[in-house]
Design a protein around this motif. Sequence first.
Motif, short mmCIF file in Angstrom:
data_model
loop_
_atom_site.label_atom_id
_atom_site.label_comp_id
_atom_site.label_asym_id
_atom_site.label_seq_id
_atom_site.Cartn_x
_atom_site.Cartn_y
_atom_site.Cartn_z
N SER A 68 -1.33 -75.48 32.45
CA SER A 68 -2.24 -76.59 32.21
C SER A 68 -1.87 -77.29 30.91
O SER A 68 -1.89 -78.53 30.81
N PHE A 69 -1.50 -76.53 29.89
CA PHE A 69 -1.12 -77.10 28.60
C PHE A 69 0.28 -77.70 28.65
O PHE A 69 0.56 -78.72 28.02
N VAL A 70 1.18 -77.06 29.41
CA VAL A 70 2.51 -77.63 29.63
C VAL A 70 2.36 -79.01 30.25
O VAL A 70 2.99 -79.99 29.80
N ALA A 71 1.51 -79.11 31.28
CA ALA A 71 1.32 -80.37 31.98
C ALA A 71 0.68 -81.42 31.08
O ALA A 71 1.06 -82.60 31.10
N TRP A 93 -9.56 -80.64 25.66
CA TRP A 93 -9.59 -79.35 26.34
C TRP A 93 -10.59 -79.41 27.49
O TRP A 93 -11.66 -79.99 27.34
N PRO A 94 -10.26 -78.85 28.68
CA PRO A 94 -9.04 -78.11 28.94
C PRO A 94 -7.90 -78.92 29.53
O PRO A 94 -6.75 -78.50 29.47
N ALA A 220 -7.90 -70.18 25.54
CA ALA A 220 -9.36 -70.29 25.51
C ALA A 220 -9.80 -71.18 24.35
O ALA A 220 -9.18 -71.20 23.28
N LEU A 221 -10.88 -71.90 24.56
CA LEU A 221 -11.50 -72.71 23.52
C LEU A 221 -12.22 -71.79 22.54
O LEU A 221 -13.01 -70.92 22.94
N ALA A 235 -14.80 -74.01 30.73
CA ALA A 235 -16.04 -74.77 30.51
C ALA A 235 -15.74 -76.25 30.65
O ALA A 235 -14.58 -76.67 30.65
N ASP A 236 -16.80 -77.03 30.78
CA ASP A 236 -16.71 -78.48 30.63
C ASP A 236 -17.12 -78.82 29.21
O ASP A 236 -18.18 -78.36 28.73
N VAL A 237 -16.30 -79.59 28.52
CA VAL A 237 -16.55 -79.92 27.12
C VAL A 237 -17.05 -81.35 27.01
O VAL A 237 -16.48 -82.26 27.61
N PHE A 238 -18.10 -81.52 26.23
CA PHE A 238 -18.69 -82.83 25.98
C PHE A 238 -18.69 -83.09 24.47
O PHE A 238 -18.90 -82.18 23.69
#
Length: 239
Positions: A68-71, A93-94, A220-221, A235-238
């Motif tokens: 996911s981070f590579v992409a 993130w993410p 992880a966050l 998670a969903d981050v806002f």
Amino acid sequence: MVLDRVDSTNAEAARRAAGGTSPLWIMAQEQTGGRGRRGRPWSSPRGNFHATLLLHPAGTPDLVALRSFVAALALRDACVALTGLPQAFTLKWPNDLLLNGGKLAGILLEGAGQGSGLSHLAIGFGVNLIAAPDPELVEPGALRPASLLAETGIRVVPDRFLAALAPAYARRESTFCAQGFAPLRQDWLAHAARLGQPVVARTGASVREGIFETIDATGALVLRTPAARLAIPAADVFF
């Protein structure tokens, strides 16, 4: 592989997963059933970018998920190369890419299991090249949608975008395979949105607020709250 119309490029990747072991890019001019995280619909009109990279990676699911981070880094690399605007693009993130603070693109990873590993991994990319969804249609608290054309005045066709993204991903994948997650983690943090600032992380019915401190070695966050320092894997981050 370029298709005119498909339900979703990730779904097409799953249908083709058993047909070989080499990486395969699948791009569609239009998706009729594009989707984002948690099954949310993804607007997929012609002129925007909808594509999936099909891989057959080795390793445990948690290691494979770091792509996911590579992409995300590859996606930012491609946008910077096409626009020459490095300060405009940040990573949320993410798995989102922001342009001038608005959501330009999202990434969706989907895989199928086989023993302790995965038989295939589909990395879906959706980029608002010329059109963004109506802001009234996004969930409350979500970032405003943004398009590359409206924000920068630069028009990029999907074929040209893929020509920039594919080699950018290959370079980042090579680093990941040779050196592991550590250098990519540092690069990701260098372009992270809201690092060191308050964010809200929602996981189901759970809501946690804190300072976005970093991401750890698992991706992880890490939130610093008055009560504790928390590592949140999903998670969903806002903002």
